[in-house]
Design a protein around this motif. Structure first.
Motif, PDB file in Angstrom:
ATOM      1  N   ALA A   1     113.087  21.385  48.868  1.00  0.00           N
ATOM      2  CA  ALA A   1     112.559  20.019  48.824  1.00  0.00           C
ATOM      3  C   ALA A   1     112.223  19.528  50.228  1.00  0.00           C
ATOM      4  N   LEU A   2     113.037  19.912  51.208  1.00  0.00           N
ATOM      5  CA  LEU A   2     112.734  19.574  52.604  1.00  0.00           C
ATOM      6  C   LEU A   2     111.421  20.220  53.036  1.00  0.00           C
ATOM      7  N   ALA A   3     111.286  21.506  52.742  1.00  0.00           N
ATOM      8  CA  ALA A   3     110.059  22.222  53.127  1.00  0.00           C
ATOM      9  C   ALA A   3     108.843  21.641  52.427  1.00  0.00           C
ATOM     10  N   ALA A   4     109.033  21.156  51.197  1.00  0.00           N
ATOM     11  CA  ALA A   4     107.919  20.565  50.454  1.00  0.00           C
ATOM     12  C   ALA A   4     107.410  19.303  51.134  1.00  0.00           C
ATOM     13  N   CYS A   5     108.310  18.552  51.768  1.00  0.00           N
ATOM     14  CA  CYS A   5     107.882  17.338  52.485  1.00  0.00           C
ATOM     15  C   CYS A   5     106.885  17.690  53.583  1.00  0.00           C
ATOM     16  N   HIS A   6     107.149  18.780  54.289  1.00  0.00           N
ATOM     17  CA  HIS A   6     106.221  19.215  55.340  1.00  0.00           C
ATOM     18  C   HIS A   6     104.939  19.767  54.728  1.00  0.00           C
ATOM     19  N   ALA A   7     105.082  20.515  53.627  1.00  0.00           N
ATOM     20  CA  ALA A   7     103.909  21.126  53.008  1.00  0.00           C
ATOM     21  C   ALA A   7     102.950  20.077  52.458  1.00  0.00           C
ATOM     22  N   ARG A   8     103.482  18.958  51.987  1.00  0.00           N
ATOM     23  CA  ARG A   8     102.646  17.913  51.397  1.00  0.00           C
ATOM     24  C   ARG A   8     101.964  17.051  52.456  1.00  0.00           C
ATOM     25  N   ALA A   9     102.497  17.022  53.665  1.00  0.00           N
ATOM     26  CA  ALA A   9     101.950  16.162  54.721  1.00  0.00           C
ATOM     27  C   ALA A   9     100.686  16.791  55.300  1.00  0.00           C
ATOM     28  N   ARG A  10      99.593  16.065  55.268  1.00  0.00           N
ATOM     29  CA  ARG A  10      98.341  16.608  55.795  1.00  0.00           C
ATOM     30  C   ARG A  10      98.335  16.680  57.323  1.00  0.00           C
ATOM     31  N   SER A  11      99.218  15.912  57.952  1.00  0.00           N
ATOM     32  CA  SER A  11      99.378  15.974  59.404  1.00  0.00           C
ATOM     33  C   SER A  11     100.838  15.695  59.719  1.00  0.00           C
ATOM     34  N   ALA A  12     101.256  16.022  60.940  1.00  0.00           N
ATOM     35  CA  ALA A  12     102.636  15.777  61.327  1.00  0.00           C
ATOM     36  C   ALA A  12     102.975  14.294  61.238  1.00  0.00           C
ATOM     37  N   ALA A  13     101.994  13.440  61.555  1.00  0.00           N
ATOM     38  CA  ALA A  13     102.233  11.993  61.538  1.00  0.00           C
ATOM     39  C   ALA A  13     102.482  11.459  60.131  1.00  0.00           C
ATOM     40  N   GLU A  14     102.023  12.179  59.119  1.00  0.00           N
ATOM     41  CA  GLU A  14     102.179  11.728  57.735  1.00  0.00           C
ATOM     42  C   GLU A  14     103.455  12.252  57.071  1.00  0.00           C
ATOM     43  N   THR A  15     104.290  12.911  57.829  1.00  0.00           N
ATOM     44  CA  THR A  15     105.527  13.464  57.273  1.00  0.00           C
ATOM     45  C   THR A  15     106.449  12.354  56.786  1.00  0.00           C
ATOM     46  N   ASP A  16     107.022  12.550  55.613  1.00  0.00           N
ATOM     47  CA  ASP A  16     107.923  11.560  55.012  1.00  0.00           C
ATOM     48  C   ASP A  16     109.334  11.760  55.576  1.00  0.00           C
ATOM     49  N   TRP A  17     109.549  11.242  56.784  1.00  0.00           N
ATOM     50  CA  TRP A  17     110.836  11.457  57.445  1.00  0.00           C
ATOM     51  C   TRP A  17     112.004  10.747  56.762  1.00  0.00           C
ATOM     52  N   PRO A  18     111.850   9.547  56.204  1.00  0.00           N
ATOM     53  CA  PRO A  18     112.987   8.976  55.459  1.00  0.00           C
ATOM     54  C   PRO A  18     113.435   9.860  54.304  1.00  0.00           C
ATOM     55  N   ARG A  19     112.493  10.461  53.600  1.00  0.00           N
ATOM     56  CA  ARG A  19     112.836  11.391  52.522  1.00  0.00           C
ATOM     57  C   ARG A  19     113.574  12.605  53.078  1.00  0.00           C
ATOM     58  N   ILE A  20     113.100  13.139  54.193  1.00  0.00           N
ATOM     59  CA  ILE A  20     113.745  14.292  54.809  1.00  0.00           C
ATOM     60  C   ILE A  20     115.151  13.942  55.261  1.00  0.00           C
ATOM     61  N   ALA A  21     115.323  12.762  55.867  1.00  0.00           N
ATOM     62  CA  ALA A  21     116.654  12.332  56.304  1.00  0.00           C
ATOM     63  C   ALA A  21     117.610  12.252  55.122  1.00  0.00           C
ATOM     64  N   GLY A  22     117.144  11.702  54.003  1.00  0.00           N
ATOM     65  CA  GLY A  22     117.978  11.606  52.817  1.00  0.00           C
ATOM     66  C   GLY A  22     118.351  12.972  52.257  1.00  0.00           C
ATOM     67  N   LEU A  23     117.402  13.918  52.292  1.00  0.00           N
ATOM     68  CA  LEU A  23     117.688  15.266  51.813  1.00  0.00           C
ATOM     69  C   LEU A  23     118.704  15.966  52.715  1.00  0.00           C
ATOM     70  N   TYR A  24     118.622  15.720  54.025  1.00  0.00           N
ATOM     71  CA  TYR A  24     119.624  16.297  54.928  1.00  0.00           C
ATOM     72  C   TYR A  24     120.997  15.684  54.683  1.00  0.00           C
TER      73      TYR A  24
END
Length: 205
Positions: free
Chosen positions: A125-148
């Motif tokens: 699920a963490l890797a999917a957040c990066h895969a879905r982001a069209r650019s680094a700036a669009e990364t869903d970091w709150p979602r990633i923080a919650g997954l961590y």
């Protein structure tokens, strides 16, 4: 038969070790060894076919599909590793990303609530957040923080705590990340681990 359940975690661990040795080689002249990644993916896909109802099998498969999708963008023309934030995402393999997303979708059909996900599914699920982001700036970091936060509960380790601190820094600001890093200052396992001071330096900058 009855022994399979007890042996499966070791099988998954070995397959992931094979993949990681390809993704970031610990020996030899080449920083990545794509052949090992492909072999681990082959084994993972076979295992998924044999165990279509096992959530962690599909979690590992999804994780490897997502990570393998970035292989061609991980090395620059001089042979140096390119960090995720600087990679050319147009070079990511969209077929592998879709395979990873399909594996995650299959997990959701099996019915386990997100709160009950294991370490491979959470990492996928963490890797999917990066895969879905069209650019680094669009990364869903709150979602990633919650997954961590969730990953830390099911698979605690100092390295996961470090990655969690980085994710919280990206999501909520460097002060938050620095406070979490401060808690790791005396961690013996990170004493000679270069990413710890690198992360701290980046947050201070």
């Amino acid at each position: 038969g009855s022994a399979r359940t007890a042996r499966l975690p070791s099988v998954l661990e070995v397959i992931y070790l094979i993949f990681n040795e390809g993704y970031a080689a610990t020996s030899g002249e080449d920083p990545i060894r794509p052949g090992l990644c492909l072999e681990a993916l082959r084994l993972g896909r076979i295992l998924a076919g044999l165990l279509p109802d096992d959530v962690e099998v599909f979690g590992l498969l999804a994780l490897m599909e997502f990570q393998a999708s970035r292989l061609s963008a991980r090395i620059d023309p001089d042979g140096a590793l390119v960090p995720l934030s600087a990679q050319d995402r147009t070079r990511w393999d969209q077929l592998l990303i879709h395979r990873g997303l399909d594996a995650l979708a299959h997990i959701e059909t099996l019915g386990p609530p997100e709160a009950g996900w294991g370490p491979y599914v959470l990492q996928a699920a963490l890797a999917a957040c990066h895969a879905r982001a069209r650019s680094a700036a669009e990364t869903d970091w709150p979602r990633i923080a919650g997954l961590y936060d969730a990953l830390r509960r099911v698979a605690p380790s100092p390295v996961i705590d470090l990655n969690r601190a980085i994710a919280h820094s990206m999501a909520y600001g460097p002060e938050t990340g620095l406070a979490l890093l401060e808690q790791l200052a005396g961690e013996p396992a990170l004493r000679d681990y270069a990413p710890l001071p690198a992360a701290r330096g980046d947050m201070l900058l």
